[in-house]
Design a protein around this motif. Structure first.
Motif, PDB file in Angstrom:
ATOM      1  N   GLN A  98      33.651  49.999  48.884  1.00 17.16           N
ATOM      2  CA  GLN A  98      33.960  48.984  49.769  1.00 17.16           C
ATOM      3  C   GLN A  98      35.579  48.836  49.772  1.00 17.16           C
ATOM      4  OE1 GLN A  98      31.764  45.772  48.272  1.00 17.16           O
ATOM      5  NE2 GLN A  98      30.022  45.789  49.880  1.00 17.16           N
ATOM      6  N   ILE A  99      36.228  48.850  48.713  1.00 16.38           N
ATOM      7  CA  ILE A  99      37.655  48.767  48.803  1.00 16.38           C
ATOM      8  C   ILE A  99      38.383  50.035  49.306  1.00 16.38           C
ATOM      9  CG2 ILE A  99      39.501  48.320  47.178  1.00 16.38           C
ATOM     10  CD1 ILE A  99      37.702  46.331  45.419  1.00 16.38           C
ATOM     11  N   ALA A 100      37.821  51.165  48.941  1.00 18.12           N
ATOM     12  CA  ALA A 100      38.593  52.359  49.086  1.00 18.12           C
ATOM     13  C   ALA A 100      39.406  52.358  50.603  1.00 18.12           C
ATOM     14  CB  ALA A 100      37.760  53.613  48.953  1.00 18.12           C
ATOM     15  N   PRO A 101      38.533  52.165  51.784  1.00 16.86           N
ATOM     16  CA  PRO A 101      39.235  52.359  53.056  1.00 16.86           C
ATOM     17  C   PRO A 101      40.257  51.323  53.254  1.00 16.86           C
ATOM     18  CG  PRO A 101      36.628  52.205  53.118  1.00 16.86           C
ATOM     19  CD  PRO A 101      37.360  52.039  51.800  1.00 16.86           C
ATOM     20  N   VAL A 102      40.051  49.948  52.629  1.00 15.97           N
ATOM     21  CA  VAL A 102      40.827  48.820  53.049  1.00 15.97           C
ATOM     22  C   VAL A 102      42.324  49.270  52.377  1.00 15.97           C
ATOM     23  CG1 VAL A 102      41.450  46.399  52.806  1.00 15.97           C
ATOM     24  CG2 VAL A 102      38.900  47.387  53.364  1.00 15.97           C
ATOM     25  N   ILE A 103      42.034  49.758  50.981  1.00 12.53           N
ATOM     26  CA  ILE A 103      43.322  50.246  50.111  1.00 12.53           C
ATOM     27  C   ILE A 103      44.050  51.095  50.883  1.00 12.53           C
ATOM     28  CG2 ILE A 103      44.128  51.101  47.906  1.00 12.53           C
ATOM     29  CD1 ILE A 103      43.172  48.169  47.684  1.00 12.53           C
ATOM     30  N   GLY A 104      43.218  52.302  51.876  1.00 13.79           N
ATOM     31  CA  GLY A 104      44.009  53.217  52.396  1.00 13.79           C
ATOM     32  C   GLY A 104      44.770  52.607  53.346  1.00 13.79           C
ATOM     33  N   LEU A 105      44.057  51.639  54.186  1.00  8.55           N
ATOM     34  CA  LEU A 105      44.907  51.105  55.033  1.00  8.55           C
ATOM     35  C   LEU A 105      46.024  50.066  54.971  1.00  8.55           C
ATOM     36  CD1 LEU A 105      44.989  50.365  58.273  1.00  8.55           C
ATOM     37  CD2 LEU A 105      43.491  48.296  57.604  1.00  8.55           C
ATOM     38  N   LEU A 106      46.054  49.433  53.708  1.00 14.85           N
ATOM     39  CA  LEU A 106      47.052  48.764  53.125  1.00 14.85           C
ATOM     40  C   LEU A 106      48.271  49.600  52.627  1.00 14.85           C
ATOM     41  CD1 LEU A 106      45.196  45.907  51.288  1.00 14.85           C
ATOM     42  CD2 LEU A 106      46.360  45.705  53.264  1.00 14.85           C
ATOM     43  N   GLY A 107      47.825  50.683  52.273  1.00 10.00           N
ATOM     44  CA  GLY A 107      48.950  51.714  51.725  1.00 10.00           C
ATOM     45  C   GLY A 107      49.741  52.365  53.058  1.00 10.00           C
ATOM     46  N   THR A 108      49.011  52.621  54.109  1.00  9.58           N
ATOM     47  CA  THR A 108      49.488  53.155  55.289  1.00  9.58           C
ATOM     48  C   THR A 108      50.561  52.188  55.945  1.00  9.58           C
ATOM     49  OG1 THR A 108      47.314  54.357  55.933  1.00  9.58           O
ATOM     50  CG2 THR A 108      48.931  54.030  57.664  1.00  9.58           C
ATOM     51  N   ILE A 109      50.073  50.725  55.746  1.00 12.72           N
ATOM     52  CA  ILE A 109      51.206  49.632  56.415  1.00 12.72           C
ATOM     53  C   ILE A 109      52.188  49.523  55.365  1.00 12.72           C
ATOM     54  CG2 ILE A 109      51.387  47.254  56.789  1.00 12.72           C
ATOM     55  CD1 ILE A 109      48.102  47.281  57.564  1.00 12.72           C
ATOM     56  N   ALA A 110      51.991  49.507  54.152  1.00 15.10           N
ATOM     57  CA  ALA A 110      53.089  49.680  53.353  1.00 15.10           C
ATOM     58  C   ALA A 110      54.074  50.967  53.523  1.00 15.10           C
ATOM     59  CB  ALA A 110      52.490  49.490  51.696  1.00 15.10           C
ATOM     60  N   GLY A 111      53.695  51.915  53.490  1.00 15.09           N
ATOM     61  CA  GLY A 111      54.390  53.286  53.725  1.00 15.09           C
ATOM     62  C   GLY A 111      55.051  53.147  55.150  1.00 15.09           C
ATOM     63  N   TYR A 112      54.568  52.362  55.954  1.00 17.03           N
ATOM     64  CA  TYR A 112      55.155  52.130  57.447  1.00 17.03           C
ATOM     65  C   TYR A 112      56.449  51.242  57.053  1.00 17.03           C
ATOM     66  CZ  TYR A 112      56.355  50.668  62.070  1.00 17.03           C
ATOM     67  OH  TYR A 112      57.078  50.134  63.377  1.00 17.03           O
ATOM     68  N   ILE A 113      56.062  50.037  56.507  1.00 17.76           N
ATOM     69  CA  ILE A 113      57.147  49.093  56.304  1.00 17.76           C
ATOM     70  C   ILE A 113      58.408  49.651  55.369  1.00 17.76           C
ATOM     71  CG2 ILE A 113      57.515  46.786  54.958  1.00 17.76           C
ATOM     72  CD1 ILE A 113      54.648  45.957  56.024  1.00 17.76           C
ATOM     73  N   LEU A 114      58.045  50.227  54.357  1.00 18.37           N
ATOM     74  CA  LEU A 114      59.094  50.746  53.438  1.00 18.37           C
ATOM     75  C   LEU A 114      59.627  52.024  54.000  1.00 18.37           C
ATOM     76  CD1 LEU A 114      57.352  50.474  50.261  1.00 18.37           C
ATOM     77  CD2 LEU A 114      59.080  48.793  50.959  1.00 18.37           C
ATOM     78  N   GLY A 115      59.106  52.794  54.883  1.00 20.89           N
ATOM     79  CA  GLY A 115      59.816  53.984  55.508  1.00 20.89           C
ATOM     80  C   GLY A 115      60.398  53.892  56.555  1.00 20.89           C
ATOM     81  N   LYS A 116      60.303  52.714  57.435  1.00 16.10           N
ATOM     82  CA  LYS A 116      60.842  52.128  58.586  1.00 16.10           C
ATOM     83  C   LYS A 116      62.143  52.091  58.462  1.00 16.10           C
ATOM     84  CE  LYS A 116      60.705  48.712  62.268  1.00 16.10           C
ATOM     85  NZ  LYS A 116      60.372  47.384  62.512  1.00 16.10           N
ATOM     86  N   GLU A 117      62.883  51.616  57.367  1.00 16.60           N
ATOM     87  CA  GLU A 117      64.346  51.642  57.212  1.00 16.60           C
ATOM     88  C   GLU A 117      65.199  52.776  56.987  1.00 16.60           C
ATOM     89  OE1 GLU A 117      67.312  49.188  54.212  1.00 16.60           O
ATOM     90  OE2 GLU A 117      65.957  48.049  55.198  1.00 16.60           O
ATOM     91  N   SER A 118      64.272  53.506  56.049  1.00 19.96           N
ATOM     92  CA  SER A 118      64.816  54.751  55.632  1.00 19.96           C
ATOM     93  C   SER A 118      65.030  55.833  57.031  1.00 19.96           C
ATOM     94  CB  SER A 118      64.270  55.544  54.516  1.00 19.96           C
ATOM     95  OG  SER A 118      62.984  56.031  55.032  1.00 19.96           O
ATOM     96  N   LYS A 119      63.968  55.695  57.965  1.00 17.23           N
ATOM     97  CA  LYS A 119      64.092  56.111  59.131  1.00 17.23           C
ATOM     98  C   LYS A 119      65.257  55.918  59.935  1.00 17.23           C
ATOM     99  CE  LYS A 119      61.415  57.738  63.037  1.00 17.23           C
ATOM    100  NZ  LYS A 119      60.148  57.588  63.823  1.00 17.23           N
ATOM    101  N   GLU A 120      65.398  54.501  60.080  1.00 18.66           N
ATOM    102  CA  GLU A 120      66.616  54.056  60.930  1.00 18.66           C
ATOM    103  C   GLU A 120      67.915  54.673  60.407  1.00 18.66           C
ATOM    104  OE1 GLU A 120      66.055  49.851  61.029  1.00 18.66           O
ATOM    105  OE2 GLU A 120      64.238  50.049  62.453  1.00 18.66           O
ATOM    106  N   LYS A 121      68.199  54.558  59.076  1.00 22.13           N
ATOM    107  CA  LYS A 121      69.403  54.927  58.448  1.00 22.13           C
ATOM    108  C   LYS A 121      69.570  56.587  58.728  1.00 22.13           C
ATOM    109  CE  LYS A 121      69.735  51.794  54.626  1.00 22.13           C
ATOM    110  NZ  LYS A 121      69.599  51.505  53.302  1.00 22.13           N
ATOM    111  N   SER A 122      68.707  57.053  58.747  1.00 23.06           N
ATOM    112  CA  SER A 122      68.741  58.690  58.884  1.00 23.06           C
ATOM    113  C   SER A 122      69.292  59.065  60.321  1.00 23.06           C
ATOM    114  CB  SER A 122      67.619  59.486  58.459  1.00 23.06           C
ATOM    115  OG  SER A 122      66.347  59.298  59.246  1.00 23.06           O
TER     116      SER A 122
END
Length: 141
Positions: A98-122
């Motif tokens: 039950q948790i696996a798909p939700v953890i995948g979604l939360l990981g995707t959101i975290a990747g977007y949040i944390l990767g957003k600034e590095s993309k703007e800097k590049s």
């Protein structure tokens, strides 16, 4: 075999049957009590995690109203809320399936949040600087 011996065996079987039923009833009662205790513990932990999440949201609201720059606050508080959500799912007692798909979604959101600034800097670093074009001896202009 005599009738007396058969009656004695029936009596012993009846006593063993009664003892077995009593033992089974006590096992069921103990398992229910243990299950209720585990349920209460997970309920309390879930409430604590949700309470902490609400506290973090209140802190975010206060800081956004004070600083007026939500972009700066998005990364740390977004990451904290994602971790709180994942911990809540685990503490609430959901299974791995039950948790696996939700953890995948939360990981995707975290990747977007944390990767957003590095993309703007590049993107800002890759823009050509007009001053450097004039310093180029082999370039035009």
């Amino acid at each position: 075999m005599s009738q007396e011996y058969i009656n004695q065996l029936k009596a012993e079987i009846s006593v063993l049957t009664n003892e077995t039923q009593q033992a089974a009833a006590s096992v069921v009662a103990n398992s229910d009590a243990m299950a209720n205790g585990a349920y209460n513990d997970s309920l309390i932990l879930s409430c604590v995690v949700v309470g902490f999440g609400v506290f973090v949201l209140l802190c975010i609201t206060y800081l956004i109203q004070r600083n007026k720059k939500p972009d700066i606050l998005l990364r740390p508080f977004g990451t904290i809320l994602i971790v709180i959500g994942a911990v809540f799912l685990i503490v609430a007692g959901y299974s791995e399936k039950q948790i696996a798909p939700v953890i995948g979604l939360l990981g995707t959101i975290a990747g977007y949040i944390l990767g957003k600034e590095s993309k703007e800097k590049s993107e800002t670093n890759s823009k050509p600087n007009p001053d450097k074009l004039s310093d180029n001896p082999g370039g035009i202009g």
